[in-house]
Design a protein around this motif. Structure first.
Motif, PDB file in Angstrom:
ATOM      1  N   PRO A 129      30.449 -37.574 -10.843  1.00 44.75           N
ATOM      2  CA  PRO A 129      30.347 -37.343 -12.283  1.00 44.75           C
ATOM      3  C   PRO A 129      29.409 -36.181 -12.597  1.00 44.75           C
ATOM      4  O   PRO A 129      28.591 -35.787 -11.769  1.00 44.75           O
ATOM      5  CB  PRO A 129      29.778 -38.644 -12.832  1.00 44.75           C
ATOM      6  N   CYS A 161      26.913 -35.027 -20.618  1.00 39.17           N
ATOM      7  CA  CYS A 161      27.863 -35.876 -21.336  1.00 39.17           C
ATOM      8  C   CYS A 161      27.430 -36.179 -22.760  1.00 39.17           C
ATOM      9  O   CYS A 161      28.201 -36.721 -23.552  1.00 39.17           O
ATOM     10  CB  CYS A 161      28.079 -37.171 -20.558  1.00 39.17           C
ATOM     11  N   CYS A 201      32.452 -37.894 -17.137  1.00 33.01           N
ATOM     12  CA  CYS A 201      31.534 -38.678 -17.975  1.00 33.01           C
ATOM     13  C   CYS A 201      32.057 -40.117 -18.065  1.00 33.01           C
ATOM     14  O   CYS A 201      32.714 -40.486 -19.046  1.00 33.01           O
ATOM     15  CB  CYS A 201      31.419 -38.054 -19.360  1.00 33.01           C
ATOM     16  N   THR A 249      36.797 -38.920 -18.445  1.00 29.31           N
ATOM     17  CA  THR A 249      36.059 -40.035 -17.851  1.00 29.31           C
ATOM     18  C   THR A 249      35.738 -39.839 -16.372  1.00 29.31           C
ATOM     19  O   THR A 249      34.881 -40.534 -15.840  1.00 29.31           O
ATOM     20  CB  THR A 249      36.807 -41.368 -18.037  1.00 29.31           C
ATOM     21  N   LEU A 266      24.232 -36.634 -16.240  1.00 24.90           N
ATOM     22  CA  LEU A 266      24.292 -37.476 -17.430  1.00 24.90           C
ATOM     23  C   LEU A 266      24.023 -36.727 -18.724  1.00 24.90           C
ATOM     24  O   LEU A 266      24.732 -36.907 -19.711  1.00 24.90           O
ATOM     25  CB  LEU A 266      23.309 -38.641 -17.281  1.00 24.90           C
ATOM     26  N   ASN A 292      28.003 -43.957 -19.700  1.00 28.76           N
ATOM     27  CA  ASN A 292      27.633 -43.554 -21.058  1.00 28.76           C
ATOM     28  C   ASN A 292      27.217 -44.762 -21.887  1.00 28.76           C
ATOM     29  O   ASN A 292      26.249 -44.701 -22.655  1.00 28.76           O
ATOM     30  CB  ASN A 292      28.784 -42.821 -21.736  1.00 28.76           C
ATOM     31  N   LYS A 317      33.264 -33.568 -21.787  1.00 29.93           N
ATOM     32  CA  LYS A 317      32.554 -34.802 -22.131  1.00 29.93           C
ATOM     33  C   LYS A 317      33.500 -35.978 -22.355  1.00 29.93           C
ATOM     34  O   LYS A 317      33.112 -37.121 -22.182  1.00 29.93           O
ATOM     35  CB  LYS A 317      31.663 -34.599 -23.352  1.00 29.93           C
TER      36      LYS A 317
END
Length: 131
Positions: free
Chosen positions: A3, A9, A24, A21, A6, A29, A18
């Motif tokens: 990913p 995102c 992010c 999936t 963080l 999230n 963003k």
């Protein structure tokens, strides 16, 4: 594929992916939103929480399915950990959650709407005592 960090995102005008999936993950999230709404910076223990490069499956109190690479959260256990604030609505994004233990904290659930509460019927064990 790993990913995205963080913080990317959560920059809607900066990161074009963003809403992807794979970059992010929805659960990561949702857990970041939970961390923010329950004042994660004040928790007693928050090892690895919201670390931009560490999978949420390694965050303190999180247990993911072991037989998959999809990083699916099955347990969220943070009893007696200094949580306060509110239980975020995004907690309902943890679609395979089996255990939710937020006992002995000062977190409020009043911000979770009825529709969100219905989505946690499948949880095998929930402990929200002393909330």
């Amino acid at each position: 594929m790993n990913p995205a960090p963080l913080e990317l995102c959560f920059h809607p005008n900066f990161f074009d992916l963003k809403n992807d999936t794979s970059f992010c993950p929805i659960e990561r999230n949702a857990l970041k939103d939970f961390y923010d709404s329950s004042k994660g910076g004040e928790w007693t223990v928050s090892t690895y929480w919201v670390d931009p490069y560490i999978s949420h499956c390694q965050w303190y109190g999180i247990k993911c399915k072991e037989d998959t690479n999809e990083h699916i959260t099955v347990k969220l256990e943070l009893p007696t950990n200094g949580l306060s604030g509110t239980l975020s609505k995004s907690i309902s994004s943890l679609s395979v959650l089996e255990v939710l233990d937020l006992s002995d904290n000062d977190i409020k659930v009043s911000g979770v709407c009825v529709a969100d509460k219905r989505s946690i019927y499948f949880i095998h064990h929930t402990d929200l005592s002393y909330l």
